[in-house]
Structures are given as C-alpha cells and as structure tokens.
Design a protein around this motif. Structure first.
Motif, PDB file in Angstrom:
ATOM      1  N   GLY A   1       0.817  -1.211   0.000  1.00 21.75           N
ATOM      2  CA  GLY A   1       0.000   0.000   0.000  1.00 21.75           C
ATOM      3  C   GLY A   1       0.850   1.260   0.000  1.00 21.75           C
ATOM      4  N   ARG A   2       1.922   1.246   0.767  1.00 21.24           N
ATOM      5  CA  ARG A   2       2.798   2.429   0.781  1.00 21.24           C
ATOM      6  C   ARG A   2       3.471   2.633  -0.579  1.00 21.24           C
ATOM      7  NH1 ARG A   2       3.993   0.274   5.928  1.00 21.24           N
ATOM      8  NH2 ARG A   2       3.206   1.628   7.617  1.00 21.24           N
ATOM      9  N   ARG A   3       3.890   1.564  -1.240  1.00 16.97           N
ATOM     10  CA  ARG A   3       4.501   1.703  -2.570  1.00 16.97           C
ATOM     11  C   ARG A   3       3.511   2.281  -3.569  1.00 16.97           C
ATOM     12  NH1 ARG A   3       7.292  -3.199  -1.264  1.00 16.97           N
ATOM     13  NH2 ARG A   3       5.596  -4.405  -2.193  1.00 16.97           N
ATOM     14  N   ALA A   4       2.276   1.821  -3.531  1.00 17.04           N
ATOM     15  CA  ALA A   4       1.254   2.369  -4.441  1.00 17.04           C
ATOM     16  C   ALA A   4       0.995   3.833  -4.127  1.00 17.04           C
ATOM     17  CB  ALA A   4      -0.035   1.553  -4.318  1.00 17.04           C
ATOM     18  N   GLN A   5       0.951   4.164  -2.878  1.00 16.76           N
ATOM     19  CA  GLN A   5       0.724   5.550  -2.507  1.00 16.76           C
ATOM     20  C   GLN A   5       1.901   6.425  -2.921  1.00 16.76           C
ATOM     21  OE1 GLN A   5      -0.282   5.930   1.588  1.00 16.76           O
ATOM     22  NE2 GLN A   5      -0.996   8.054   1.400  1.00 16.76           N
ATOM     23  N   GLN A   6       3.107   5.928  -2.761  1.00 23.44           N
ATOM     24  CA  GLN A   6       4.281   6.688  -3.198  1.00 23.44           C
ATOM     25  C   GLN A   6       4.289   6.891  -4.718  1.00 23.44           C
ATOM     26  OE1 GLN A   6       7.600   4.492  -1.689  1.00 23.44           O
ATOM     27  NE2 GLN A   6       7.255   5.123   0.463  1.00 23.44           N
ATOM     28  N   HIS A   7       3.838   5.877  -5.457  1.00 19.83           N
ATOM     29  CA  HIS A   7       3.798   5.993  -6.915  1.00 19.83           C
ATOM     30  C   HIS A   7       2.816   7.060  -7.351  1.00 19.83           C
ATOM     31  CE1 HIS A   7       4.004   4.822 -11.116  1.00 19.83           C
ATOM     32  NE2 HIS A   7       2.660   4.745 -11.138  1.00 19.83           N
TER      33      HIS A   7
ATOM     34  N   TRP B   1       1.758  12.632  -9.296  1.00 19.38           N
ATOM     35  CA  TRP B   1       1.158  13.940  -9.039  1.00 19.38           C
ATOM     36  C   TRP B   1       2.211  15.047  -9.022  1.00 19.38           C
ATOM     37  CZ3 TRP B   1      -3.042  16.709  -9.066  1.00 19.38           C
ATOM     38  CH2 TRP B   1      -3.105  17.897  -8.310  1.00 19.38           C
ATOM     39  N   LYS B   2       3.346  14.766  -8.425  1.00 21.62           N
ATOM     40  CA  LYS B   2       4.419  15.757  -8.411  1.00 21.62           C
ATOM     41  C   LYS B   2       4.922  16.050  -9.829  1.00 21.62           C
ATOM     42  CE  LYS B   2       6.114  14.714  -3.769  1.00 21.62           C
ATOM     43  NZ  LYS B   2       7.256  14.184  -2.997  1.00 21.62           N
ATOM     44  N   GLN B   3       5.038  15.043 -10.649  1.00 18.48           N
ATOM     45  CA  GLN B   3       5.480  15.242 -12.036  1.00 18.48           C
ATOM     46  C   GLN B   3       4.452  16.072 -12.809  1.00 18.48           C
ATOM     47  OE1 GLN B   3       6.266  11.596 -14.052  1.00 18.48           O
ATOM     48  NE2 GLN B   3       7.178  12.600 -15.867  1.00 18.48           N
ATOM     49  N   LEU B   4       3.190  15.812 -12.562  1.00 19.20           N
ATOM     50  CA  LEU B   4       2.139  16.596 -13.209  1.00 19.20           C
ATOM     51  C   LEU B   4       2.220  18.058 -12.774  1.00 19.20           C
ATOM     52  CD1 LEU B   4      -0.455  16.848 -14.920  1.00 19.20           C
ATOM     53  CD2 LEU B   4      -1.745  16.171 -12.863  1.00 19.20           C
ATOM     54  N   GLU B   5       2.395  18.302 -11.532  1.00 26.86           N
ATOM     55  CA  GLU B   5       2.506  19.671 -11.033  1.00 26.86           C
ATOM     56  C   GLU B   5       3.727  20.379 -11.631  1.00 26.86           C
ATOM     57  OE1 GLU B   5       0.616  21.582  -9.024  1.00 26.86           O
ATOM     58  OE2 GLU B   5      -0.933  20.038  -9.126  1.00 26.86           O
TER      59      GLU B   5
ATOM     60  N   GLN C   1      -4.309   8.355 -15.553  1.00 27.20           N
ATOM     61  CA  GLN C   1      -4.275   6.913 -15.711  1.00 27.20           C
ATOM     62  C   GLN C   1      -3.762   6.232 -14.437  1.00 27.20           C
ATOM     63  OE1 GLN C   1      -1.914   5.685 -19.049  1.00 27.20           O
ATOM     64  NE2 GLN C   1      -2.319   3.504 -18.712  1.00 27.20           N
ATOM     65  N   ASP C   2      -2.705   6.778 -13.865  1.00 21.88           N
ATOM     66  CA  ASP C   2      -2.174   6.191 -12.623  1.00 21.88           C
ATOM     67  C   ASP C   2      -3.161   6.318 -11.471  1.00 21.88           C
ATOM     68  OD1 ASP C   2       0.131   5.566 -13.967  1.00 21.88           O
ATOM     69  OD2 ASP C   2       1.258   7.311 -13.237  1.00 21.88           O
ATOM     70  N   GLN C   3      -3.803   7.478 -11.415  1.00 26.68           N
ATOM     71  CA  GLN C   3      -4.768   7.663 -10.329  1.00 26.68           C
ATOM     72  C   GLN C   3      -5.936   6.704 -10.448  1.00 26.68           C
ATOM     73  OE1 GLN C   3      -6.140  11.622  -8.357  1.00 26.68           O
ATOM     74  NE2 GLN C   3      -7.436  11.311 -10.172  1.00 26.68           N
ATOM     75  N   HIS C   4      -6.413   6.505 -11.674  1.00 29.28           N
ATOM     76  CA  HIS C   4      -7.510   5.554 -11.869  1.00 29.28           C
ATOM     77  C   HIS C   4      -7.073   4.151 -11.471  1.00 29.28           C
ATOM     78  CE1 HIS C   4     -10.212   2.880 -14.089  1.00 29.28           C
ATOM     79  NE2 HIS C   4     -11.143   3.846 -13.896  1.00 29.28           N
ATOM     80  N   GLN C   5      -5.879   3.783 -11.896  1.00 30.32           N
ATOM     81  CA  GLN C   5      -5.376   2.459 -11.539  1.00 30.32           C
ATOM     82  C   GLN C   5      -5.167   2.329 -10.026  1.00 30.32           C
ATOM     83  OE1 GLN C   5      -1.672   1.511 -13.376  1.00 30.32           O
ATOM     84  NE2 GLN C   5      -1.726  -0.656 -12.759  1.00 30.32           N
ATOM     85  N   HIS C   6      -4.738   3.405  -9.385  1.00 31.13           N
ATOM     86  CA  HIS C   6      -4.475   3.357  -7.947  1.00 31.13           C
ATOM     87  C   HIS C   6      -5.763   3.176  -7.154  1.00 31.13           C
ATOM     88  CE1 HIS C   6      -2.553   4.372  -4.119  1.00 31.13           C
ATOM     89  NE2 HIS C   6      -3.587   5.216  -3.895  1.00 31.13           N
TER      90      HIS C   6
END
Length: 620
Positions: free
Chosen positions: A120-126, A131-135, A201-206
């Motif tokens: 869960g922590r790895r998925a949250q970190q991803h 999100w940081k890259q998008l910003e 896409q990542d957020q949907h998958q997460h």
C-alpha cells in the motif's frame, strides 16, 4: 451497505494501519489471557492433588476400611484427585490447542500485515510521484506561456514604433524571440498534457485497481484474525465442556459416598470390633470381718496348700517376687492386626543377657540386685510370645481373628489351586505337542505347589478346629449369661467360697478373663530355673517396698509364671508398685506373698500419703 474496504475506505490508509495493529495487540492479549488461565488451572490441580494426598491415609488401616464415614471420606479424596487430573487435562488442552496455535498465528499475521501495508505504501508513493510530475509540467507550461505572451507584446510594440532601419531590425529580432517563446510554450503544453494523462491513468489504476486489491487483502486478513479469536474462544469452551462429564461423575460419586454413610451400621461395627464376649462381673459378696477366721474353710485350705508349697521352695531365684513377668496380651486386638503372627516382643539377643551376667558376677550387693532385675527383664522378653491359636485374645476377638485368618488361607488355597490347574493344563499341552515344551520341566513346580497346598490345608484345618473351640466357648458364655440371673440367694454365704470353687472347678483350657488372658504356660520357665540357686541369698536380703495403696480383684487370676501372684475374685491386696505401662501391677498379700497381677484384673485405690504398710485388716 457495502463492506468493501477498497471502495469504502480508499482514503483511510492510516486508520486501517492503526486498526489492524490494535487487532494484533488484542490477539496477543487474548493469548496471554488463555495462558494465564491455563497456569491457574494447573496450579489449582496441583493444590487439589496436594490437599488430597495430605489428608489421604499414609498407609492402609483396618479402621478406615471398616466404617462408612471413613470410606466416604476416602472416596471423596479419590474423586478430588480425579478432579485435579481433569483440571490438568484442561490446562494441557488450553496450552496445546489455543496458546501455541495463537502464538504461531500471531507471528504469521504480523508478517502478512507488514507485507500488505508495504504494498500500500509503494502504491501511494507511486501516485504521489505521478502527481508531483504533473505539477512540475503544469508550472513549466504556465511559465512558458507567460514568457511567450510577454515576448509577443514586446514584438507588437516594436512593430508600431518601426520608422528607421535600425528599429526595423529590432522589430525583426523581437518577432523571432516571440516565435521561439511561443514554440517553447507549445512544447510545455504538450508535456503537461502528457503528464496529465499519465497521472489520470495512474490515479484511476491506484484507486480502482491497486488500493481495492490491497485493502481487500487487509480486510481478509482482519476477518481471519477475528475468526481465529472466535475459534480460540470456542475451543476454550469445548475444552471446559469436555471435562464437565467427568467432573459431574466425580461430584455424583461424592454425593453417593456421602449418602452411603450409615451411622447405625458404624455404631454396630464398633460393637463388633471391641466386643470381648465376657459376662459383666457379678455382685460383690459380703465379707464378714467379724468372723473369727479371715477366710472360709475352702479358701483357707486352698491358701494353706499354696503356703505349704511355698514353704518347700522358700528360696526361689530372683524373678519370683520382685521382677515382672512377660507383658500381658492386649485386652483387644488392634485395628490393624490382621497378620497371623502372635503379638509378642522380639526375642532379645544373647549378648545383652551375657553382659548382664558378667556385670552380676563382678558387681556389689546392691548393684547385683539391679543386674538381677535387668537380667530378668531380658529373659522375660525372650520368653514372651502369644499363642498361635490366638487364645490370648478375648473370645469374640479371637473368633474374628481366626475367621479372618481362615478367609485369608482360603484365598491362598484358591490361588494355589488355580496355579496347579494351569500347570496341569500346560503339562497336558506339552504331552500332546512335545515341540512346544518339555512336560518334565513342570514337575518341580507342580510338586512345590502341591506341598504348599498341603501346608495350607493343614493350617486351615487347624484354624478351623480353633474356631470351633472359640465358637463353643462363646456359646457356653451365652448359656451362662442366660441362666445366671438367679438372684443373691444362689450365692455362697461364705465370703470368697463361690469364687474359689469356680476357680478350682474350671479346667485349665477354660480359665478366661475379661481381657482374654488364659492361664499362663510355665513350661518355658523350666529352661532357666536351674540357674537360680546362686542368686538367692542376695535377693532375699532386699528390704520390702512400702505399700502405696490398695486394690480389689475384679476377676480370678492364677499366676503360674515366676513372679506372678494368684488371686481370687473380690480379694483385697496391697499395692506395692504401680503399672509402668506394661500391663502389670505389683501387689502384696499378708506382708509375705508378693508378685505381679494384670492391671486390668484389679481396681486400684492409691493412698494420698503413700506411707507405711497396709495391713490386711485395713483392706476394704
């Protein structure tokens, strides 16, 4: 309501982590609770067993197997011990089925929980990295757009002011810069769009794939933990219920034991144990002290014969008067006396007697007298023995003792016969099938069993004859008891005459007493009478002891052993020495005759001053 943690608790990662940690702590606490309870059960079982062992008799006593209240208490102690066994079994089941399993499962659960929350922590970190890259791309696109807009404004302003050739050249350069900024802004826009699509896409998958799967695994783990706690509680109750039938049977057995107590039977048993079979003493005869003679004619002739016999053997060896005879037999059999061996002190070794003789020959007069007494006690212990026919016991106790002995002999005979039959069958098998064994090898054992059977049968016949004799004497006693109430007129008018006649008419085999002591056998005394002549002078010089009281004989006693004194029923004597615990009292008659009589045959009246001699005229 949906109960899927992945969809309902998609944003409660930290709370789920805290909840699962608390669940594992609860599991460990419950495991510790069960372990402590098992320890308490085990300690309780040990204390119950120790209590049962403490109050259980150390050795088997006949008294405790005879009375119902003793049997009930013994049964209660046995059932209590069985309860302790069940408690130990409960503690063992709790430790093996619950404590060990929960401890092992707790470790597995901790490992599984750690794995799930790491995923869960790895998925949250991803998703946070996306999100940081998008910003970052968004801010770059915003900056480039602003720079392109400013460059376009600068280029437009230069174009409006374009008049000279130099200004035209500046306007051209400004338009080129604006074009470059515009192209950079376009590239930033494209990069921003790319990052935005990737983040979505990542957020949907997460939130729709990874988090539901991880949270579902955590939910399954939590449900298994709860089910395991439920199973542990159920096993605990089942372990308790498993021992309840046995506990209930133990309690029922205790109830049955308590209901089996019968007071009336116990009181009857006391009669059976201590009943002697003797008749109560008769009426005390009147003794006429006003008569000119102290005794009647029959008693005087009897005492004159005894005095005449003493006159011929005036000097006896030291054990006649001053030393005690062998200890009398007990008035009733001890509760635990079941063996056939006569109750007598162990024979003294020859070395102490030899030492006493040596001290006797090398000591002075007064010390020699002490040595004589010591030597006499040693020889008395050597001669003291109870008869094999139990004639030293009261009639009723003798009959019971013989009956018990006969029952034991019958059991031994039955065992020997079964062993003989088994050997005979084995011999027949060996004779039919020699390859199985040698039939001749069984002959020595058969002969041994036959000899043992013969000895047991002889012993049985002998004890049966003694039992028949005891039964006949009991029947004679009962007949005399029924025909003995004829009143005072049937008594002899002369004091002491009836008692003397009764003593003289009774055969030696029928001279019984309230404590079962029959006339004593003096055959063993002849063994050492020849040694007495050398000690007579020293013994006769001893001064007589003063009287300390009086006594009255309750039953007739004919002393045939050295050192005893015969007496008739109702006779009054002076007490010289009290009973020292061996059952004999030293008495004196007429300042001359002195010896020992059984304490149970007399009633003692001690003087308060205990000074001087008591004359026969003062005896009351």
């Amino acid at each position: 309501m949906s109960c899927n943690w992945g969809t309902e608790l998609w944003d409660q990662f930290d709370n789920l982590e805290k909840h699962t940690s608390w669940g594992i702590d609860f599991l460990e606490r419950y495991t510790k609770f069960v372990k402590e309870r098992a320890d308490i059960e085990l300690s309780y079982a040990k204390q119950i067993r120790s209590l049962s062992k403490k109050y259980h008799p150390k050795r088997s006593r006949e008294d405790e197997s005879r009375y119902t209240w003793c049997l009930a208490f013994a049964a209660t102690l046995r059932q209590l011990n069985e309860l302790s066994i069940q408690r130990e079994e409960l503690a063992e089941n709790l430790n093996s089925q619950i404590v060990c399993e929960l401890s092992r499962y707790t470790q597995e659960l901790k490992t599984e929980r750690k794995t799930h929350f790491q995923d869960g922590r790895r998925a949250q970190q991803h998703i946070e990295s996306s999100w940081k890259q998008l910003e970052s791309s968004k801010r770059r696109f915003e900056r480039d757009c602003k720079e392109a807009e400013r460059a376009q404004q600068v280029s437009d302003r230069i174009d409006l002011d374009n008049k000279t050739d130099g200004e035209k050249r500046c306007s051209l350069k400004a338009r080129q810069t604006a074009q470059q900024k515009k192209e950079a802004a376009e590239d930033a826009r494209k990069d921003y769009v790319t990052c935005l699509n990737q983040f979505n896409q990542d957020q949907h998958q997460h939130y729709h794939t990874l988090v539901p799967v991880i949270y579902q695994r955590i939910q399954d783990m939590e449900e298994r933990r709860i089910e395991r706690i439920c199973e542990a509680m159920r096993l605990s109750a089942e372990a308790e219920r498993k021992v309840l039938p046995v506990v209930s049977r133990c309690l029922d057995a205790m109830m049955d034991a308590s209901e089996g107590i019968q007071p009336r039977m116990d009181t009857r048993q006391v009669v059976e144990v201590y009943k002697s079979g003797f008749d109560p003493p008769g009426d005390v005869e009147f003794e006429d002290y006003s008569a000119s003679m102290r005794r009647s004619i029959s008693e005087s002739s009897y005492l004159d014969n005894r005095t005449e016999g003493r006159r011929h053997s005036r000097k006896l060896w030291p054990f006649i008067r001053k030393n005690k005879p062998p200890p009398p037999p007990p008035t009733s059999p001890s509760p635990g006396a079941v063996t056939d061996s006569p109750q007598s002190p162990p024979p003294a070794s020859r070395e102490p007697i030899t030492q006493r003789l040596n001290d006797l020959m090398t000591s002075g007069s007064r010390t020699r007298k002490q040595c004589l007494r010591s030597l006499k006690r040693g020889l008395s212990l050597k001669l003291g023995s109870g008869p094999a026919d139990c004639s030293h016991l009261p009639p009723e106790q003798r009959r019971k003792k013989l009956q018990t002995r006969i029952n034991n002999i019958n059991q031994e005979i039955q065992r020997e016969r079964e062993q003989r039959d088994a050997l005979l069958k084995m011999r027949e098998v060996y004779e039919r099938s020699p390859q199985m064994g040698d039939a001749g090898s069984l002959e020595p054992r058969l002969d041994e069993v036959k000899q043992s059977l013969q000895k047991l049968e002889d012993e049985l016949r002998k004890n049966q004859a003694w039992l028949a004799e005891a039964d006949s004497r009991l029947s004679d006693h009962s007949g005399r008891r029924q025909s003995g109430g004829c009143g005072v007129n049937s008594q002899a008018t002369t004091p002491g005459s009836s008692s003397l006649k009764q003593l003289d008419n009774r055969s030696p085999a029928s001279r019984e007493s309230p404590d079962g002591s029959y006339t004593e056998d003096n055959s063993a005394e002849l063994h050492f009478k020849s040694r007495s002549s050398e000690f007579d002078d020293d013994f006769d010089d001893e001064e007589p002891l003063p009287s300390i009281g009086t006594c009255k004989s309750l039953y007739p006693f004919q002393g045939q052993n050295e050192g005893t004194l015969s007496m008739v029923e109702g006779e009054l004597l002076s007490v010289v020495e009290e009973d020292k615990g061996d059952g004999w009292t030293r008495v004196r008659r007429n300042l001359e005759e002195e010896g020992y009589v059984p304490t149970s045959y007399i009633k003692v009246f001690l003087d308060s001053s205990a000074k001087g001699f008591v004359q026969s005229s003062r005896l009351v």
